[in-house]
Design a protein around this motif. Structure first.
Motif, PDB file in Angstrom:
ATOM      1  N   VAL A 100       0.826  -1.227   0.000  1.00 47.33           N
ATOM      2  CA  VAL A 100       0.000   0.000   0.000  1.00 47.33           C
ATOM      3  C   VAL A 100       0.851   1.265   0.000  1.00 47.33           C
ATOM      4  CG1 VAL A 100      -1.941  -1.114   1.213  1.00 47.33           C
ATOM      5  CG2 VAL A 100      -0.146   0.033   2.548  1.00 47.33           C
ATOM      6  N   LEU A 101       2.152   1.082   0.191  1.00 46.90           N
ATOM      7  CA  LEU A 101       3.042   2.235   0.393  1.00 46.90           C
ATOM      8  C   LEU A 101       3.905   2.502  -0.835  1.00 46.90           C
ATOM      9  CD1 LEU A 101       3.535   3.929   2.983  1.00 46.90           C
ATOM     10  CD2 LEU A 101       5.512   2.452   3.430  1.00 46.90           C
ATOM     11  N   SER A 102       4.028   3.771  -1.221  1.00 45.91           N
ATOM     12  CA  SER A 102       4.972   4.100  -2.300  1.00 45.91           C
ATOM     13  C   SER A 102       6.330   4.387  -1.684  1.00 45.91           C
ATOM     14  CB  SER A 102       4.520   5.349  -3.054  1.00 45.91           C
ATOM     15  OG  SER A 102       3.266   5.116  -3.616  1.00 45.91           O
ATOM     16  N   PRO A 103       7.420   4.093  -2.409  1.00 46.66           N
ATOM     17  CA  PRO A 103       8.745   4.374  -1.858  1.00 46.66           C
ATOM     18  C   PRO A 103       8.859   5.862  -1.494  1.00 46.66           C
ATOM     19  CG  PRO A 103       8.905   3.070  -3.877  1.00 46.66           C
ATOM     20  CD  PRO A 103       7.470   3.453  -3.735  1.00 46.66           C
ATOM     21  N   GLY A 104       9.431   6.140  -0.320  1.00 46.55           N
ATOM     22  CA  GLY A 104       9.655   7.523   0.102  1.00 46.55           C
ATOM     23  C   GLY A 104       8.448   8.180   0.751  1.00 46.55           C
TER      24      GLY A 104
ATOM     25  N   THR B 214       7.844 -11.763   6.790  1.00 41.87           N
ATOM     26  CA  THR B 214       7.432 -11.934   5.386  1.00 41.87           C
ATOM     27  C   THR B 214       6.995 -10.602   4.789  1.00 41.87           C
ATOM     28  OG1 THR B 214       6.714 -14.178   5.853  1.00 41.87           O
ATOM     29  CG2 THR B 214       5.805 -13.179   3.872  1.00 41.87           C
ATOM     30  N   ILE B 215       6.209  -9.849   5.540  1.00 41.10           N
ATOM     31  CA  ILE B 215       5.749  -8.532   5.056  1.00 41.10           C
ATOM     32  C   ILE B 215       6.958  -7.611   4.826  1.00 41.10           C
ATOM     33  CG2 ILE B 215       4.579  -6.398   5.827  1.00 41.10           C
ATOM     34  CD1 ILE B 215       2.420  -8.159   7.098  1.00 41.10           C
ATOM     35  N   LEU B 216       7.904  -7.630   5.767  1.00 41.14           N
ATOM     36  CA  LEU B 216       9.089  -6.776   5.643  1.00 41.14           C
ATOM     37  C   LEU B 216       9.932  -7.174   4.437  1.00 41.14           C
ATOM     38  CD1 LEU B 216      10.033  -6.576   9.426  1.00 41.14           C
ATOM     39  CD2 LEU B 216       9.434  -4.614   7.979  1.00 41.14           C
ATOM     40  N   GLU B 217      10.145  -8.472   4.277  1.00 42.87           N
ATOM     41  CA  GLU B 217      11.004  -8.940   3.185  1.00 42.87           C
ATOM     42  C   GLU B 217      10.367  -8.642   1.825  1.00 42.87           C
ATOM     43  OE1 GLU B 217      13.945  -9.665   3.066  1.00 42.87           O
ATOM     44  OE2 GLU B 217      14.380 -11.040   1.429  1.00 42.87           O
ATOM     45  N   THR B 218       9.064  -8.922   1.691  1.00 40.12           N
ATOM     46  CA  THR B 218       8.375  -8.664   0.421  1.00 40.12           C
ATOM     47  C   THR B 218       8.437  -7.169   0.103  1.00 40.12           C
ATOM     48  OG1 THR B 218       6.891 -10.477   0.969  1.00 40.12           O
ATOM     49  CG2 THR B 218       6.188  -9.053  -0.822  1.00 40.12           C
ATOM     50  N   GLY B 219       8.175  -6.350   1.114  1.00 39.57           N
ATOM     51  CA  GLY B 219       8.197  -4.896   0.922  1.00 39.57           C
ATOM     52  C   GLY B 219       9.589  -4.386   0.611  1.00 39.57           C
ATOM     53  N   PHE B 220      10.584  -4.947   1.301  1.00 33.93           N
ATOM     54  CA  PHE B 220      11.979  -4.534   1.089  1.00 33.93           C
ATOM     55  C   PHE B 220      12.395  -4.828  -0.355  1.00 33.93           C
ATOM     56  CE2 PHE B 220      16.512  -5.409   1.013  1.00 33.93           C
ATOM     57  CZ  PHE B 220      17.043  -4.329   1.691  1.00 33.93           C
ATOM     58  N   LEU B 221      12.094  -6.051  -0.815  1.00 33.02           N
ATOM     59  CA  LEU B 221      12.498  -6.448  -2.176  1.00 33.02           C
ATOM     60  C   LEU B 221      11.780  -5.612  -3.231  1.00 33.02           C
ATOM     61  CD1 LEU B 221      12.706 -10.338  -1.776  1.00 33.02           C
ATOM     62  CD2 LEU B 221      14.594  -8.684  -1.793  1.00 33.02           C
TER      63      LEU B 221
ATOM     64  N   GLY C  17      11.137  -2.523  -2.856  1.00 29.95           N
ATOM     65  CA  GLY C  17      11.589  -1.127  -2.714  1.00 29.95           C
ATOM     66  C   GLY C  17      10.681  -0.250  -1.868  1.00 29.95           C
ATOM     67  N   ARG C  18       9.697  -0.869  -1.185  1.00 34.08           N
ATOM     68  CA  ARG C  18       8.711  -0.071  -0.437  1.00 34.08           C
ATOM     69  C   ARG C  18       9.283   0.564   0.825  1.00 34.08           C
ATOM     70  NH1 ARG C  18       4.192   0.100  -3.892  1.00 34.08           N
ATOM     71  NH2 ARG C  18       4.363  -1.805  -5.077  1.00 34.08           N
ATOM     72  N   LEU C  19      10.424   0.067   1.279  1.00 35.03           N
ATOM     73  CA  LEU C  19      11.012   0.636   2.503  1.00 35.03           C
ATOM     74  C   LEU C  19      12.025   1.740   2.195  1.00 35.03           C
ATOM     75  CD1 LEU C  19      11.434  -2.548   4.751  1.00 35.03           C
ATOM     76  CD2 LEU C  19       9.864  -0.638   5.096  1.00 35.03           C
ATOM     77  N   LYS C  20      12.205   2.022   0.889  1.00 36.97           N
ATOM     78  CA  LYS C  20      13.156   3.081   0.518  1.00 36.97           C
ATOM     79  C   LYS C  20      12.716   4.401   1.140  1.00 36.97           C
ATOM     80  CE  LYS C  20      15.452   1.548  -3.597  1.00 36.97           C
ATOM     81  NZ  LYS C  20      14.744   0.847  -4.663  1.00 36.97           N
TER      82      LYS C  20
END
Ligand code: SAM
Length: 265
Positions: free
Chosen positions: A83-87, A104-111, A113-116
């Motif tokens: 649900v989140l856009s990078p930045g 799992t949520i963190l890893e999927t989001g990280f890959l 680029g959602r945590l950028k």
């Protein structure tokens, strides 16, 4: 003037970790209590409340509208960090779910680029905290602090982490079990740092609650052992031996906490 949301002790502890002025994303927000509180109190200028399931998603929309904050809290339905856009967020909170789902949520989001651009993570796994700590190490997030609290007979741990350039070095020191005075192999001692929390084990003022949590775990393990002792299958004997070894190791770590307490002052 609308009434301020009153948070539970657990949610308040999470809210207290969020840095003033940061834009929030609360993933798995349920009733959106946390984003409403943080925007209402002026700590966060805006928030994204993410929810997978329809019932909680509608509840989050209602709560946000009733608080008059629909313009500043964007309630979105979707899976994890999708649900989140990078930045888009400075602080990402994920709370109240198991450590395995959280990782799992963190890893999927990280890959994806959602945590950028995220400057900090505030994570409160209900169980499986070691999986979340391992993910943080794997992906270069330094553990800044940890808090343990008890509410209604349950224990909760709140992990605060940031993607610092020297995360690997910091984590290397943090997860070095040399400070624990235990007679077990290095790998086993390091394993207890992941399970019990390296900051909690080093934090004298949190030892009492940490010890209470692990005494409760010991009681559970002892009940399992009593059940297994009734059976004389090979499998039961082997499981019994492994639970007994675990009980001994927990006891060993707990026994050295007062020493950690004295030397960390
Ligand atoms: N974060 C709140 C708290 O700590 O009080 C709510 C915790 S509630 C027990 C967990 C919430 O996460 C539920 O509302 C559930 O629908 C939501 N959830 C579960 N899996 C999810 C996913 N993959 N993505 C987003 N939300 C999810």
């Amino acid at each position: 003037m609308l009434n301020m949301i009153q948070l539970s002790k657990r949610l308040q502890t999470i809210a207290d970790r969020v840095t003033q002025g940061y834009r929030l994303a609360d993933i798995g927000s349920d009733h959106a209590l946390l984003p409403v509180y943080l925007v209402q109190s002026g700590k966060c200028p805006s928030a994204v409340a993410g929810e997978l399931n329809d019932g909680p998603f509608q509840a989050a929309r209602r709560q946000t509208a009733e608080a008059g904050l629909a313009a500043r809290i964007s309630v979105r339905q979707g899976d994890g960090l999708a649900v989140l856009s990078p930045g888009e967020a400075d602080t990402v909170v994920i709370a109240g779910m198991g450590g395995s789902l959280m990782a799992t949520i963190l890893e999927t989001g990280f890959l994806a680029g959602r945590l950028k651009g995220a400057k900090e993570l505030v994570l409160q796994p209900n169980v499986g905290e070691d999986l979340v700590r391992k993910w943080l190490v794997l992906r270069g997030f330094a553990l800044l602090d940890e808090t343990i609290l008890e509410e209604d007979g349950r224990f909760y741990e709140v992990l605060h982490a940031a993607p610092l350039p020297d995360a690997a070095e910091r984590n290397g020191h943090l997860y070095d079990p040399a400070f624990l005075d235990v007679q077990m192999p290095h790998a086993a001692a390091a394993g207890w740092l992941y399970r019990m929390g390296p900051c909690l084990l080093r934090s004298a003022e949190q030892h009492e609650t940490l010890t209470d949590k692990w005494r409760q775990e010991l009681l559970k393990l002892e009940r399992i052992c009593s059940g297994l002792a009734q059976s004389d299958t090979e499998e039961a004997r082997s499981r019994l031996a492994s639970f007994r070894a675990e009980i001994n190791q927990i006891g060993e770590v707990l026994a050295c906490l007062p020493m950690v307490k004295r030397s960390s002052r």
